[in-house]
Design an enzyme around this catalytic site. Structure first.
Site, PDB file in Angstrom:
ATOM      1  N   LYS A 124     -12.961  81.498 -41.533  1.00  0.00           N
ATOM      2  CA  LYS A 124     -11.479  81.435 -40.787  1.00  0.00           C
ATOM      3  C   LYS A 124     -11.426  82.479 -39.935  1.00  0.00           C
ATOM      4  O   LYS A 124     -10.927  82.352 -38.833  1.00  0.00           O
ATOM      5  CB  LYS A 124     -10.318  81.487 -41.764  1.00  0.00           C
ATOM      6  CG  LYS A 124     -10.474  80.048 -42.691  1.00  0.00           C
ATOM      7  CD  LYS A 124     -10.435  78.682 -41.856  1.00  0.00           C
ATOM      8  CE  LYS A 124     -10.427  77.462 -42.851  1.00  0.00           C
ATOM      9  NZ  LYS A 124     -10.470  76.347 -41.981  1.00  0.00           N
ATOM     10  N   ASN A 166      -4.716  81.676 -44.683  1.00  0.00           N
ATOM     11  CA  ASN A 166      -4.226  83.176 -45.415  1.00  0.00           C
ATOM     12  C   ASN A 166      -5.296  83.946 -45.665  1.00  0.00           C
ATOM     13  O   ASN A 166      -5.414  84.964 -46.287  1.00  0.00           O
ATOM     14  CB  ASN A 166      -3.114  83.062 -46.416  1.00  0.00           C
ATOM     15  CG  ASN A 166      -3.319  82.353 -47.740  1.00  0.00           C
ATOM     16  OD1 ASN A 166      -4.142  82.830 -48.615  1.00  0.00           O
ATOM     17  ND2 ASN A 166      -3.491  80.844 -47.720  1.00  0.00           N
ATOM     18  N   GLY A 180     -13.302  70.640 -42.564  1.00  0.00           N
ATOM     19  CA  GLY A 180     -14.187  71.779 -42.846  1.00  0.00           C
ATOM     20  C   GLY A 180     -14.188  71.924 -44.364  1.00  0.00           C
ATOM     21  O   GLY A 180     -13.174  71.070 -44.873  1.00  0.00           O
ATOM     22  N   LEU A 235     -19.411  67.285 -38.280  1.00  0.00           N
ATOM     23  CA  LEU A 235     -18.926  68.400 -37.176  1.00  0.00           C
ATOM     24  C   LEU A 235     -20.476  68.783 -36.682  1.00  0.00           C
ATOM     25  O   LEU A 235     -20.323  69.661 -35.706  1.00  0.00           O
ATOM     26  CB  LEU A 235     -18.334  69.652 -37.939  1.00  0.00           C
ATOM     27  CG  LEU A 235     -16.580  69.095 -38.256  1.00  0.00           C
ATOM     28  CD1 LEU A 235     -16.241  70.341 -39.086  1.00  0.00           C
ATOM     29  CD2 LEU A 235     -16.063  68.885 -36.831  1.00  0.00           C
ATOM     30  N   ASP A 287     -13.419  62.116 -39.444  1.00  0.00           N
ATOM     31  CA  ASP A 287     -13.620  62.928 -40.625  1.00  0.00           C
ATOM     32  C   ASP A 287     -15.098  62.476 -41.190  1.00  0.00           C
ATOM     33  O   ASP A 287     -15.848  61.387 -40.654  1.00  0.00           O
ATOM     34  CB  ASP A 287     -12.781  62.290 -41.883  1.00  0.00           C
ATOM     35  CG  ASP A 287     -12.801  63.368 -42.921  1.00  0.00           C
ATOM     36  OD1 ASP A 287     -11.597  64.161 -43.044  1.00  0.00           O
ATOM     37  OD2 ASP A 287     -13.754  63.471 -43.800  1.00  0.00           O
ATOM     38  N   TYR A 297     -15.350  81.507 -47.410  1.00  0.00           N
ATOM     39  CA  TYR A 297     -14.353  80.712 -46.873  1.00  0.00           C
ATOM     40  C   TYR A 297     -13.640  81.447 -46.096  1.00  0.00           C
ATOM     41  O   TYR A 297     -13.194  80.935 -44.671  1.00  0.00           O
ATOM     42  CB  TYR A 297     -13.699  79.980 -47.818  1.00  0.00           C
ATOM     43  CG  TYR A 297     -12.583  79.343 -47.376  1.00  0.00           C
ATOM     44  CD1 TYR A 297     -12.509  77.942 -46.574  1.00  0.00           C
ATOM     45  CD2 TYR A 297     -11.158  79.276 -47.833  1.00  0.00           C
ATOM     46  CE1 TYR A 297     -11.147  77.471 -46.050  1.00  0.00           C
ATOM     47  CE2 TYR A 297      -9.931  78.875 -47.361  1.00  0.00           C
ATOM     48  CZ  TYR A 297     -10.148  77.940 -46.807  1.00  0.00           C
ATOM     49  OH  TYR A 297      -9.193  77.338 -46.197  1.00  0.00           O
TER      50      TYR A 297
HETATM   51  P1  NAI Z   1      -9.446  68.977 -47.584  1.00  0.00           P
HETATM   52  O1  NAI Z   1     -10.717  69.502 -48.201  1.00  0.00           O
HETATM   53  O2  NAI Z   1      -8.621  67.938 -48.438  1.00  0.00           O
HETATM   54  O3  NAI Z   1      -9.858  68.206 -46.350  1.00  0.00           O
HETATM   55  C1  NAI Z   1     -10.894  68.584 -45.450  1.00  0.00           C
HETATM   56  C2  NAI Z   1     -11.558  67.300 -44.783  1.00  0.00           C
HETATM   57  O4  NAI Z   1     -12.490  68.049 -44.125  1.00  0.00           O
HETATM   58  C3  NAI Z   1     -12.105  66.432 -45.806  1.00  0.00           C
HETATM   59  O5  NAI Z   1     -11.551  65.127 -45.460  1.00  0.00           O
HETATM   60  C4  NAI Z   1     -13.530  66.482 -45.507  1.00  0.00           C
HETATM   61  O6  NAI Z   1     -14.239  65.218 -45.679  1.00  0.00           O
HETATM   62  C5  NAI Z   1     -13.603  66.968 -43.916  1.00  0.00           C
HETATM   63  N1  NAI Z   1     -14.652  67.547 -43.675  1.00  0.00           N
HETATM   64  C6  NAI Z   1     -15.459  68.602 -44.297  1.00  0.00           C
HETATM   65  N2  NAI Z   1     -16.619  68.873 -43.863  1.00  0.00           N
HETATM   66  C7  NAI Z   1     -16.558  68.321 -42.694  1.00  0.00           C
HETATM   67  C8  NAI Z   1     -17.647  67.892 -41.630  1.00  0.00           C
HETATM   68  N3  NAI Z   1     -18.678  68.797 -41.638  1.00  0.00           N
HETATM   69  N4  NAI Z   1     -17.398  67.077 -40.778  1.00  0.00           N
HETATM   70  C9  NAI Z   1     -16.408  66.358 -40.629  1.00  0.00           C
HETATM   71  N5  NAI Z   1     -15.333  66.542 -41.694  1.00  0.00           N
HETATM   72  C10 NAI Z   1     -15.611  67.550 -42.688  1.00  0.00           C
HETATM   73  O7  NAI Z   1      -8.666  70.362 -46.973  1.00  0.00           O
HETATM   74  P2  NAI Z   1      -6.947  70.259 -46.749  1.00  0.00           P
HETATM   75  O8  NAI Z   1      -6.265  70.877 -47.726  1.00  0.00           O
HETATM   76  O9  NAI Z   1      -6.411  68.882 -46.085  1.00  0.00           O
HETATM   77  O10 NAI Z   1      -7.135  71.493 -45.614  1.00  0.00           O
HETATM   78  C11 NAI Z   1      -7.476  71.209 -44.111  1.00  0.00           C
HETATM   79  C12 NAI Z   1      -7.927  72.448 -43.421  1.00  0.00           C
HETATM   80  O11 NAI Z   1      -6.743  73.169 -43.276  1.00  0.00           O
HETATM   81  C13 NAI Z   1      -9.001  73.088 -43.812  1.00  0.00           C
HETATM   82  O12 NAI Z   1      -9.597  73.532 -42.797  1.00  0.00           O
HETATM   83  C14 NAI Z   1      -8.519  74.129 -44.652  1.00  0.00           C
HETATM   84  O13 NAI Z   1      -9.134  75.145 -44.570  1.00  0.00           O
HETATM   85  C15 NAI Z   1      -7.118  74.254 -43.973  1.00  0.00           C
HETATM   86  N6  NAI Z   1      -6.098  75.139 -44.939  1.00  0.00           N
HETATM   87  C16 NAI Z   1      -5.451  74.155 -45.884  1.00  0.00           C
HETATM   88  C17 NAI Z   1      -4.505  74.708 -46.743  1.00  0.00           C
HETATM   89  C18 NAI Z   1      -3.678  73.826 -47.475  1.00  0.00           C
HETATM   90  O14 NAI Z   1      -2.577  74.534 -48.105  1.00  0.00           O
HETATM   91  N7  NAI Z   1      -3.826  72.441 -47.582  1.00  0.00           N
HETATM   92  C19 NAI Z   1      -4.149  76.233 -46.683  1.00  0.00           C
HETATM   93  C20 NAI Z   1      -5.031  76.820 -45.585  1.00  0.00           C
HETATM   94  C21 NAI Z   1      -5.837  76.091 -44.684  1.00  0.00           C
HETATM   95  C1  15L Z   2      -6.119  77.599 -48.753  1.00  0.00           C
HETATM   96  O1  15L Z   2      -6.742  78.016 -47.636  1.00  0.00           O
HETATM   97  C2  15L Z   2      -6.859  76.354 -49.419  1.00  0.00           C
HETATM   98  O2  15L Z   2      -7.511  75.528 -48.141  1.00  0.00           O
HETATM   99  C3  15L Z   2      -5.969  75.495 -49.971  1.00  0.00           C
HETATM  100  O3  15L Z   2      -6.401  74.655 -50.795  1.00  0.00           O
HETATM  101  C4  15L Z   2      -5.163  76.669 -51.069  1.00  0.00           C
HETATM  102  O4  15L Z   2      -5.887  76.823 -51.797  1.00  0.00           O
HETATM  103  C5  15L Z   2      -4.472  77.707 -50.306  1.00  0.00           C
HETATM  104  O5  15L Z   2      -5.239  78.278 -49.406  1.00  0.00           O
HETATM  105  C6  15L Z   2      -3.813  78.675 -50.831  1.00  0.00           C
HETATM  106  O6  15L Z   2      -4.112  79.804 -50.741  1.00  0.00           O
HETATM  107  O7  15L Z   2      -3.161  78.464 -51.934  1.00  0.00           O
END
Ligand code: NAI
Ligand code: 15L
Length: 274
Positions: free
Chosen positions: A147, A110, A71, A50, A35, A143
């Site tokens: 994806k 989604n 991301g 990244l 991270d 965003y």
């Molecule tokens: P989050 O925002 O809590 O975690 C993302 C992590 O990626 C953070 O710890 C951040 O420091 C790290 N990060 C960001 N840019 C970076 C870079 N350039 N280099 C290295 N690390 C970097 O997001 P969350 O909720 O944990 O989501 C994880 C993944 O799943 C994301 O890609 C998100 O788009 C995807 N996602 C999550 C959903 C959810 O319900 N939590 C729903 C749909 C997709």
């Molecule tokens: C996502 O893609 C986001 O990363 C998460 O934080 C939620 O907002 C989720 O979609 C959602 O649609 O609820």
């Protein structure tokens, strides 16, 4: 492909990364963590952006597979999305190709199909009314666009380089659903770990796209491509329905923020805080 054991988890400091750090080891994985941000209690976690291809090459060297969560996870200015999600995912795929990693599980969303009208009708929906995985992509934000790019990148690296990916269009993966929309798209953390395990171990996935959610009574999309990997969801958001609907009301078909899969991302997206 032999079952992967050592897995690089990118985005390990994030919300989902933290949940998966707890849950994936029980499925038999040894995790290497990466991270931008340090992780409490994990001094060995790799601190890397990244954008840093050399650091990525070193991070992926010797792993059996990658779960790519890192991301920007919400809407942000295009330049930030470009750097972290589009270029960053490209750098990770290049590092994986160069180091011979065979499989990536990509956290799509989604929101790559967020402007798809949500299905209407009685709950549970007739299976024919569920949104199929091959529905045309309709991102609802920059965003979501990133994806969509990630899914296409995955297809390219499969077709051209034989690098396999399962792209998981995650709904909402949090401890509990907190909105009426989430009743339809919620994925419990335990089901998320089950789905990632299926995506890491299924044979011959090529590039497969799946929706990521629990077996919700109010489900909007078709989970059959996920089930075909061996995913058997155990959870359902329905126990939360009565309370959430009493507090928030049913989804209003006249409200644009309720009319599409992407919910409020189509009209008033939450903005990445960093
Ligand atoms: P989050 O925002 O809590 O975690 C993302 C992590 O990626 C953070 O710890 C951040 O420091 C790290 N990060 C960001 N840019 C970076 C870079 N350039 N280099 C290295 N690390 C970097 O997001 P969350 O909720 O944990 O989501 C994880 C993944 O799943 C994301 O890609 C998100 O788009 C995807 N996602 C999550 C959903 C959810 O319900 N939590 C729903 C749909 C997709
Ligand atoms: C996502 O893609 C986001 O990363 C998460 O934080 C939620 O907002 C989720 O979609 C959602 O649609 O609820």
């Amino acid at each position: 492909m032999p079952a992967p054991r050592t897995v690089l988890l990118t985005g390990a400091a994030g919300g989902l990364g933290t949940l998966m750090r707890d849950l994936l080891p029980a499925h038999g994985y040894e995790l290497r963590l990466l991270d931008l941000r340090p992780i409490d209690g994990e001094p060995d976690a790799i601190l890397a952006d990244l954008a840093d291809r050399e650091a990525l090459r070193e991070a992926v060297r010797g792993v059996d597979a990658i779960v790519h969560l890192a991301g920007i996870s919400l809407e942000a200015p295009f330049e930030k999305i470009l750097k972290a999600n589009i270029e960053g995912t490209y750098h990770l795929y290049e590092a994986a190709r160069e180091e011979g990693v065979g499989r990536i599980v990509f956290a799509s969303s989604n929101h790559s199909v967020g402007f798809t009208p949500r299905p209407r009708g009685d709950t549970p929906l007739d299976p024919g009314a569920l949104i199929p995985v091959d529905t045309p992509r309709r991102p609802d934000t920059f965003y979501g666009l990133s994806k969509s790019f990630g899914e296409d990148l995955a297809q390219l690296y499969w077709d051209k380089h034989g690098l396999e990916t399962v792209s998981v269009r995650i709904g909402s993966c949090f401890g509990e659903p907190t909105s009426v929309r989430m009743l339809s798209i919620w994925m419990s953390p335990a089901d998320c770990a089950r789905l990632l395990h299926a995506a890491l171990t299924a044979e011959n996935v090529g590039h497969t796209i799946v929706y990521g959610s629990s077996a919700n009574t109010r489900l909007w999309w078709d989970l059959s491509s996920a089930r075909a990997l061996g995913y058997e969801p155990q959870d359902d958001s329905e126990p939360y329905a009565e309370k959430l609907i009493a507090e928030q009301g049913e989804l209003d078909p006249e409200n644009i923020a309720h009319a599409y899969l992407g919910g409020h991302f189509v009209s008033d997206p939450p903005i990445w805080p960093y």
